[in-house]
Scaffold this active site. Structure first.
Site, PDB file in Angstrom:
ATOM      1  N   HIS A  41      14.268  63.266 -10.732  1.00 23.99           N
ATOM      2  CA  HIS A  41      15.397  62.733 -11.516  1.00 23.99           C
ATOM      3  C   HIS A  41      16.612  62.725 -10.600  1.00 23.99           C
ATOM      4  O   HIS A  41      17.554  63.487 -10.793  1.00 23.99           O
ATOM      5  CB  HIS A  41      15.664  63.583 -12.762  1.00 23.99           C
ATOM      6  CG  HIS A  41      14.485  63.712 -13.678  1.00 23.99           C
ATOM      7  ND1 HIS A  41      13.663  64.812 -13.675  1.00 23.99           N
ATOM      8  CD2 HIS A  41      13.984  62.870 -14.620  1.00 23.99           C
ATOM      9  CE1 HIS A  41      12.711  64.657 -14.585  1.00 23.99           C
ATOM     10  NE2 HIS A  41      12.878  63.490 -15.156  1.00 23.99           N
ATOM     11  N   SER A 102      21.467  66.153  -5.755  1.00 23.28           N
ATOM     12  CA  SER A 102      20.368  66.886  -5.115  1.00 23.28           C
ATOM     13  C   SER A 102      19.712  66.128  -3.955  1.00 23.28           C
ATOM     14  O   SER A 102      19.296  66.772  -2.978  1.00 23.28           O
ATOM     15  CB  SER A 102      19.327  67.311  -6.151  1.00 23.28           C
ATOM     16  OG  SER A 102      18.941  66.232  -6.971  1.00 23.28           O
ATOM     17  N   GLU A 120      14.427  57.541  -9.180  1.00 19.94           N
ATOM     18  CA  GLU A 120      15.425  57.255 -10.208  1.00 19.94           C
ATOM     19  C   GLU A 120      15.099  55.910 -10.844  1.00 19.94           C
ATOM     20  O   GLU A 120      14.856  54.925 -10.137  1.00 19.94           O
ATOM     21  CB  GLU A 120      16.833  57.234  -9.614  1.00 19.94           C
ATOM     22  CG  GLU A 120      17.927  56.908 -10.602  1.00 19.94           C
ATOM     23  CD  GLU A 120      17.935  57.815 -11.825  1.00 19.94           C
ATOM     24  OE1 GLU A 120      17.907  57.297 -12.951  1.00 19.94           O
ATOM     25  OE2 GLU A 120      17.960  59.059 -11.645  1.00 19.94           O
ATOM     26  N   ASP A 145       9.995  56.037 -13.107  1.00 20.94           N
ATOM     27  CA  ASP A 145      10.213  57.100 -14.084  1.00 20.94           C
ATOM     28  C   ASP A 145       9.822  58.443 -13.469  1.00 20.94           C
ATOM     29  O   ASP A 145       8.762  58.578 -12.836  1.00 20.94           O
ATOM     30  CB  ASP A 145       9.374  56.824 -15.333  1.00 20.94           C
ATOM     31  CG  ASP A 145       9.490  57.928 -16.358  1.00 20.94           C
ATOM     32  OD1 ASP A 145      10.472  57.935 -17.105  1.00 20.94           O
ATOM     33  OD2 ASP A 145       8.593  58.803 -16.393  1.00 20.94           O
ATOM     34  N   ASP A 166      15.058  67.786 -13.017  1.00 16.95           N
ATOM     35  CA  ASP A 166      16.388  67.843 -13.629  1.00 16.95           C
ATOM     36  C   ASP A 166      16.517  66.715 -14.646  1.00 16.95           C
ATOM     37  O   ASP A 166      17.313  65.784 -14.459  1.00 16.95           O
ATOM     38  CB  ASP A 166      17.453  67.724 -12.526  1.00 16.95           C
ATOM     39  CG  ASP A 166      18.865  67.822 -13.069  1.00 16.95           C
ATOM     40  OD1 ASP A 166      19.033  68.289 -14.207  1.00 16.95           O
ATOM     41  OD2 ASP A 166      19.794  67.413 -12.349  1.00 16.95           O
TER      42      ASP A 166
END
Length: 280
Positions: A41, A102, A120, A145, A166
């Site tokens: 994520h 991150s 992402e 995804d 996350d």
């Protein structure tokens, strides 16, 4: 919670998550063999703290804003140095204007032999992420995804490394999905390190996650939780946690030092720091 991380970039929650991420990467660098980071994520990668979104909440001011130039106790300062160096690498003139997500925290600590896959799906964030990682040879942005990516890219060829989880916590079943995703990934890559962040708006979700990990027989899991403020009527987040599955062996003692210093520095009222093991 709002999916657009620009509203929350550099908050106390980011500080905790990324400080722990940096320590895990430091430990992975302790061996010469390559490792891979899989960020499922990943977000946009870099955030402008002067943007309308960041300005609307101002959360960074009570997060990285309090830490960026802070005088810290020696031990905590040394442990937080790799994280703060990654933040400073995005602010080369010395003024705090940008905050790395991150993927860029990870890139700051990759060696030439290491790799990052940053995933992402949201189109605007995915385009920004691809643009920011384009010049970094060890990194690749993929528009996919995150939960699909977890099944597709685990285990990596390197067989060493970590997965960053996350999710946006927009859906009521996000904690259940996180525990199921972790269990499935561990069956495929039992020796991987998993760093999973979660908000604390009550005990039901975090405790259910810990319970699910216990029931799945996960033997090595470290729970790190920090509260910096009491709950507010406007729903502003006052606490969060990170679970690290298969943590490096020194991480628990390091986290105790870091969380004590961070909770002192970032507290807006009631504060606490919890570091413990989740035993099956």
């Amino acid at each position: 919670m709002n999916y657009r991380h620009a509203f929350h970039a550099g908050s106390f929650a980011d500080v905790l998550k990324h400080a722990i991420l940096a320590r895990v990467l430091v430990h992975l660098r302790g061996k010469t063999t390559p490792f891979r980071v899989i960020d499922i994520h990943a977000g946009a990668g870099l955030y402008d703290l002067a943007s309308q979104e960041a300005g609307r909440t101002g959360e960074w001011r009570d997060g990285i804003g309090r830490l960026f130039d802070a005088a810290l106790p020696a031990e905590a300062g040394a442990l937080l140095a790799p994280y703060l160096a990654a933040v400073r690498s995005c602010n080369l003139d010395g003024a705090l204007r940008h905050y790395p997500g991150s993927p860029l925290i990870a890139c700051a600590l990759l060696r030439p032999q290491d790799r990052l896959i940053a995933c992402e799906l949201e189109p605007v964030a995915a385009a920004a992420l691809a643009d920011r990682l384009r010049a970094i040879r060890q990194a690749k942005a993929i528009a996919i995804d995150g939960w699909v990516a977890l099944g597709a890219y685990v285990p990596p060829n390197e067989r060493r490394g970590l997965v960053i989880l996350d999710p946006p916590y927009e859906q009521p079943d996000e904690f259940a999905r996180l525990s199921a995703g972790l269990a499935a990934a561990l069956r495929k890559w039992p020796t991987g390190i998993y760093v999973a962040w979660y908000p604390i708006k009550g005990r039901e979700g975090p405790d259910a996650l810990a319970g699910a990990l216990r029931r799945n027989g996960i033997e090595k899991a470290l729970r790190l939780e920090m509260t910096v403020a009491a709950p507010t009527a406007d729903g502003r987040l006052g606490g969060c946690g990170v679970i690290v599955v298969n943590p490096p062996w020194r991480l628990q003692s390091e986290a105790e030092i870091m969380l004590a210093a961070l909770s002192d520095r970032l507290a807006r009222g009631a504060r606490s720091a919890v570091v413990d093991r989740i035993a099956p």
